[in-house]
Design a protein around this motif. Structure first.
Motif: not given
Length: 264
Positions: A190-211
């Motif tokens: 997930y650290r790698a995702m943040y650095h390599l694909d922030k857009e997808e990281f932010f989408e995953v973060m938004a999903f996590e907060e929705s549960i």
């Protein structure tokens, strides 16, 4: 491999072995892939690329996309993320409803409607004694392991893919688990995702907060109690240069995967 008149399918994950099978056996077989609705963007791109390139070798080849669904409190959900939001808890090693509802059952249900048929499973010769698949449930399906039968090792599969320009070369954050919020992924991924694909990281973060539930009990995707937002803050503090990221994550080992459905 012995050829029959039955319809045959290749269990496709987008990875090394399943793509190799498409090249070797795609003349008289179709790929079949279960879309959870929660795949990485790179995976959707991979599906299109493989299908297009294999058609150049085998014009009649196609990848059949199937989708699962599950009912919760009278409502049907055809996306893993939507179901997780409704459940208010993430899939886990003890509750792998992700694999059951969105990988195994969609493919099994599709094959049940096809009469007697064959499904090719992507285990290579090196894995003949060390891995088991999630199959054997349908009486009308004959499960084949052609790479084992024909003696293709992982290295030989990779050579074939390189010859055809189809090696997956997935980003490091896709090494374990096909879904972008898979509980098999480590914090490093997930650290790698943040650095390599922030857009997808932010989408995953938004999903996590929705549960979150009404009690505000937090369900962490990573399973270590750390939220994606906390991880984002740490990553921002790291201030790592982009060209240092891949070197940093070379230590990441492919230890446990979600299963051959997501095998890379």
């Amino acid at each position: 491999m012995i050829y029959t008149s039955m319809e045959r399918y290749i269990s496709f994950s987008g990875g090394v072995e399943s793509t190799t099978m498409c090249i070797l056996y795609g003349a008289d077989a179709k790929g079949i892939w279960a879309d959870t609705g929660s795949e990485h963007k790179k995976m959707y791109e991979r599906i299109e690329t493989v299908e297009k390139q294999i058609k150049k070798i085998h014009p009649d080849f196609e990848i059949i996309k199937v989708k699962g669904s599950a009912k919760h409190k009278g409502e049907w959900y055809d996306s893993l993320e939507d179901l997780a939001i409704a459940y208010k808890f993430m899939p886990s090693g003890q509750a792998r409803y992700c694999t059951r509802y969105f990988k195994i059952e969609p493919i099994d249900n599709y094959l049940k409607s096809k009469g007697n048929c064959e499904l090719m499973i992507g285990l290579n010769y090196d894995e003949k004694a060390s891995r088991e698949g999630n199959w054997g449930l349908n009486e009308n399906v004959t499960y084949l392991y052609p790479l084992i039968d024909d003696g293709y090792t992982r290295e030989e599969c990779e050579e074939i893919l390189n010859e055809h320009g189809l090696h997956p070369n997935m980003p490091v954050y896709m090494m374990r688990g096909g879904c972008r919020m898979c509980f098999f992924k480590s914090e490093k991924e997930y650290r790698a995702m943040y650095h390599l694909d922030k857009e997808e990281f932010f989408e995953v973060m938004a999903f996590e907060e929705s549960i979150q539930d009404k009690r505000q009990k937090f369900y962490s995707i990573m399973g270590n109690g750390k939220s994606m937002r906390q991880l984002m803050t740490e990553c921002q503090r790291e201030k790592l240069m982009f060209n240092e990221i891949e070197t940093l994550y070379k230590s990441l080992k492919k230890e446990t995967s979600c299963g051959a459905f997501c095998h890379r």
